[in-house]
Design a protein around this motif. Structure first.
Motif, PDB file in Angstrom:
ATOM      1  N   SER A 126       2.582  18.835 -21.769  1.00  4.75           N
ATOM      2  CA  SER A 126       2.773  19.545 -23.037  1.00  4.75           C
ATOM      3  C   SER A 126       3.049  21.029 -22.752  1.00  4.75           C
ATOM      4  O   SER A 126       3.055  21.451 -21.595  1.00  4.75           O
ATOM      5  N   GLU A 127       3.276  21.822 -23.801  1.00  4.78           N
ATOM      6  CA  GLU A 127       3.551  23.258 -23.611  1.00  4.78           C
ATOM      7  C   GLU A 127       2.422  23.965 -22.869  1.00  4.78           C
ATOM      8  O   GLU A 127       2.653  24.893 -22.118  1.00  4.78           O
ATOM      9  N   SER A 128       1.199  23.524 -23.095  1.00  6.54           N
ATOM     10  CA  SER A 128       0.031  23.993 -22.343  1.00  6.54           C
ATOM     11  C   SER A 128      -1.036  22.923 -22.481  1.00  6.54           C
ATOM     12  O   SER A 128      -0.917  22.014 -23.307  1.00  6.54           O
ATOM     13  N   ALA A 129      -2.064  23.038 -21.652  1.00  9.14           N
ATOM     14  CA  ALA A 129      -3.168  22.076 -21.731  1.00  9.14           C
ATOM     15  C   ALA A 129      -4.451  22.753 -21.286  1.00  9.14           C
ATOM     16  O   ALA A 129      -4.449  23.582 -20.376  1.00  9.14           O
ATOM     17  N   GLN A 130      -5.525  22.376 -21.972  1.00 11.57           N
ATOM     18  CA  GLN A 130      -6.855  22.784 -21.547  1.00 11.57           C
ATOM     19  C   GLN A 130      -7.547  21.543 -21.011  1.00 11.57           C
ATOM     20  O   GLN A 130      -7.607  20.510 -21.683  1.00 11.57           O
ATOM     21  N   PHE A 131      -8.050  21.676 -19.805  1.00 10.29           N
ATOM     22  CA  PHE A 131      -8.592  20.565 -19.035  1.00 10.29           C
ATOM     23  C   PHE A 131     -10.055  20.884 -18.723  1.00 10.29           C
ATOM     24  O   PHE A 131     -10.353  21.940 -18.178  1.00 10.29           O
ATOM     25  N   LEU A 132     -10.956  19.965 -19.091  1.00 14.94           N
ATOM     26  CA  LEU A 132     -12.381  20.146 -18.841  1.00 14.94           C
ATOM     27  C   LEU A 132     -12.878  19.046 -17.932  1.00 14.94           C
ATOM     28  O   LEU A 132     -12.457  17.891 -18.061  1.00 14.94           O
ATOM     29  N   TYR A 133     -13.786  19.413 -17.020  1.00  7.98           N
ATOM     30  CA  TYR A 133     -14.393  18.372 -16.206  1.00  7.98           C
ATOM     31  C   TYR A 133     -15.770  18.755 -15.716  1.00  7.98           C
ATOM     32  O   TYR A 133     -16.074  19.905 -15.478  1.00  7.98           O
ATOM     33  N   LYS A 134     -16.596  17.717 -15.637  1.00  5.48           N
ATOM     34  CA  LYS A 134     -17.940  17.819 -15.106  1.00  5.48           C
ATOM     35  C   LYS A 134     -17.882  17.363 -13.651  1.00  5.48           C
ATOM     36  O   LYS A 134     -17.149  16.429 -13.331  1.00  5.48           O
TER      37      LYS A 134
END
Length: 183
Positions: A126-134
């Motif tokens: 996508s145009e940008s992405a926010q990615f979270l991970y534990k």
């Protein structure tokens, strides 16, 4: 139960799909529940660190792993869409050297559990992405390694028709044949 768990083709990797409650106001879901995780995904896991990245379209991060203090990762996207990849680096595994990829997005709410012993990376679609991970262990830069994103022996089929944007350390990743691996 508020999650549906599906075993993927790589030994130990699991797709987690939460039950999303939505109406005209928006939506709600449990993004993590330790009891359900232990019962349905993997028992005995303790998460010690949460990470959050934001990346522009075309950025490819990975394929990262730590040779000591190996990290299990529970990953998800809260904005945008990525193609997420795990590569089995455990020599004793029946799926050694194989990869699995899946689209994670803010819209599908999917999560992927990647146990220790895997390289992990993603490319932003996508145009940008926010990615979270534990993670199940802390980041130790001296033990960090990178598998080359386009290693022909692994053969990842990235769903992109362009050269990705890479950090210098990712561009210099090692081939599987030359990589530090897990037993």
């Amino acid at each position: 139960m508020t999650i549906q768990v599906t075993s993927m083709s790589l030994d130990g990797v699991k797709l987690i799909e939460p039950k999303v409650f939505g109406d005209s106001r928006g939506f709600f879901f449990e993004s993590f529940n330790a009891r359900e995780f232990a019962q349905q995904v993997q028992d005995g896991v303790t998460f010690v660190q949460d990470n959050h990245s934001r990346s522009a379209k075309g950025v490819l991060r990975g394929l990262h792993y730590q040779i000591a203090h190996a990290q299990g990762k529970l990953v998800r996207v809260t904005e945008g869409e990525v193609f997420d990849v795990a590569v089995d680096l455990r020599r004793s595994s029946p799926t050694f050297g194989k990869w699995e990829g899946i689209t994670l997005s803010a819209e599908n709410h999917r999560q992927l559990w990647i146990p220790p012993g895997f390289a992990h990376g993603f490319v932003v679609l996508s145009e940008s992405a926010q990615f979270l991970y534990k993670t199940t262990d802390y980041w130790y830069p001296e033990f960090e390694r990178c598998l080359l994103w386009n290693d022909p022996s692994v053969g990842i089929e990235w769903p992109i028709g362009f050269e990705p944007i890479l950090a210098a350390k990712d561009a210099a990743g090692r081939l599987l044949a030359d990589a530090d691996l897990f037993e």
